[in-house]
Design an enzyme around this catalytic site. Structure first.
Site, short mmCIF file in Angstrom:
data_model
loop_
_atom_site.label_atom_id
_atom_site.label_comp_id
_atom_site.label_asym_id
_atom_site.label_seq_id
_atom_site.Cartn_x
_atom_site.Cartn_y
_atom_site.Cartn_z
N SER A 1 57.97 53.20 20.91
CA SER A 1 58.70 54.30 20.29
C SER A 1 58.33 55.64 20.93
O SER A 1 58.51 55.82 22.13
CB SER A 1 58.42 54.30 18.78
OG SER A 1 59.36 55.10 18.09
N HIS B 1 62.76 47.73 14.83
CA HIS B 1 61.98 48.69 15.60
C HIS B 1 60.50 48.30 15.66
O HIS B 1 59.87 48.38 16.70
CB HIS B 1 62.13 50.08 14.97
CG HIS B 1 61.51 51.18 15.76
ND1 HIS B 1 61.91 51.48 17.04
CD2 HIS B 1 60.51 52.06 15.46
CE1 HIS B 1 61.20 52.50 17.49
NE2 HIS B 1 60.33 52.86 16.56
N ASP C 1 67.41 47.45 16.10
CA ASP C 1 66.51 48.60 15.95
C ASP C 1 67.30 49.73 15.28
O ASP C 1 68.21 50.30 15.87
CB ASP C 1 66.00 49.04 17.32
CG ASP C 1 64.88 50.07 17.24
OD1 ASP C 1 64.93 50.94 16.36
OD2 ASP C 1 63.96 50.00 18.08
#
Length: 322
Positions: free
Chosen positions: A143, A302, A273
């Site tokens: 991320s 995610h 995601d």
């Protein structure tokens, strides 16, 4: 000896008081010295901290044989190095040296008022890497940490990075712009800021208990332990750092970074995601990188490195040893 019948004399009490005062003074002086910023990049304070160029204390974990190939982990927003526990233990068991830091304002690192941008994030990583003198390292970022890892590799790591992995990562750029029409509207990130400012604790519970791990999907089995661990990491950090970090992960354009990276790079992304939509991230990043391998996981969220750690770990190992 009957302790209950022992009565201290006035002299004993004065001696004890003076001793306590002296001890308190010594502890206070020691604490003050510990909090003083070390001078110069890469100068380490006591314990597992390194001081970056602007005097910020960055916490790191360094496990495994010092002679082994290092794997460096970059965590997502608003978490800490603890988010990589499943990966660090796995690779430690495989004989690697594993390193993870807490981003400034996150986890156990200093809760400073400024420097919450990708340039400082990457420079902080460089301070850790240079202090430990890590070479031939594999950098793995999730991320926001994916953006940080790419920024570090492009700006600081040319002689130290051997491979790169981006998992559910934010590059090339998240926010919608004229140059990135497929991005998310700025209102999405304004909403994150509003939620954080209004009630950070509840906001973090809702995010972890919903879209981050896909627990809001029909039929999903929610793990309260995962939610609480996410909340624990988030609340350990500073609200100001997390608030300003939203701009850092959403508005930084990593296009030039990606174009300049030539080491083998594995791009992993779940096609469900909900935090970093795959169409405007992994699919574009894989095209910009010179030496990329893209792997898409059907239906994964995610936070798949946590919910599906076994699967992700094996794929990471295969890439690293290849």
């Amino acid at each position: 000896m009957n302790l209950g019948s022992t009565t201290p004399t006035r002299r004993d009490m004065m001696t004890g008081t003076l001793g306590l005062a002296a001890a308190t003074t010594a502890i206070a002086a020691s604490s003050a010295r510990a909090k003083e910023p070390a001078k110069g990049a890469g100068h380490r304070s006591d314990g597992e901290y390194v001081t970056s160029k602007d005097g910020t204390a960055i916490f790191y974990k360094d496990w495994g044989p010092k002679s082994a190939q290092p794997i460096v982990f970059h965590h997502g927003w608003p978490l800490s190095g603890d988010d990589w526990d499943a990966q660090m233990l796995f690779f430690l068991g495989k004989g690697f040296r594993v390193v993870a830091h807490d981003r400034r304002g996150h986890g156990r690192s200093a809760q400073v008022s400024d420097g919450h941008d990708m340039d400082h994030y990457a420079a902080d990583v460089a301070a850790v890497i240079e202090h430990l003198d890590l070479r031939n390292a594999v950098h793995i970022g999730h991320s926001t940490g994916g953006g940080e890892a790419a920024h570090y590799a492009a700006r600081h790591g040319k002689e130290r990075v051997s491979k790169l992995v981006l998992i559910g990562a934010v590059p090339p750029i998240m926010v919608k712009t004229s140059a990135n029409p497929g991005g998310l509207p700025i209102e999405v990130f304004d909403g994150l800021r509003s939620g954080l400012a209004a009630d950070r604790s509840q906001f973090y519970l809702d995010l972890a208990g919903g879209p981050f791990y896909g627990f809001n999907r029909e039929g999903a089995k929610r793990s309260e332990a995962i939610v609480q661990n996410w909340w624990r990491q988030g609340m350990a950090g500073a609200a100001n750092a997390h608030y300003l970090g939203i701009k850092a992960f959403s508005e930084t354009d990593f296009t030039d970074d990606l174009k300049s990276i030539d080491v083998p790079t594995l791009v992993l992304h779940g096609d469900d995601d909900q935090i970093v939509p795959i169409a405007d991230s992994a699919l574009l990043s894989a095209k910009l990188l010179k030496n990329a391998t893209l792997k898409v996981y059907k239906g994964l969220p995610h936070g798949m490195a946590t919910t599906h750690a076994g699967l992700i770990n094996e794929d990471l190992l295969e890439f690293i040893v290849a």
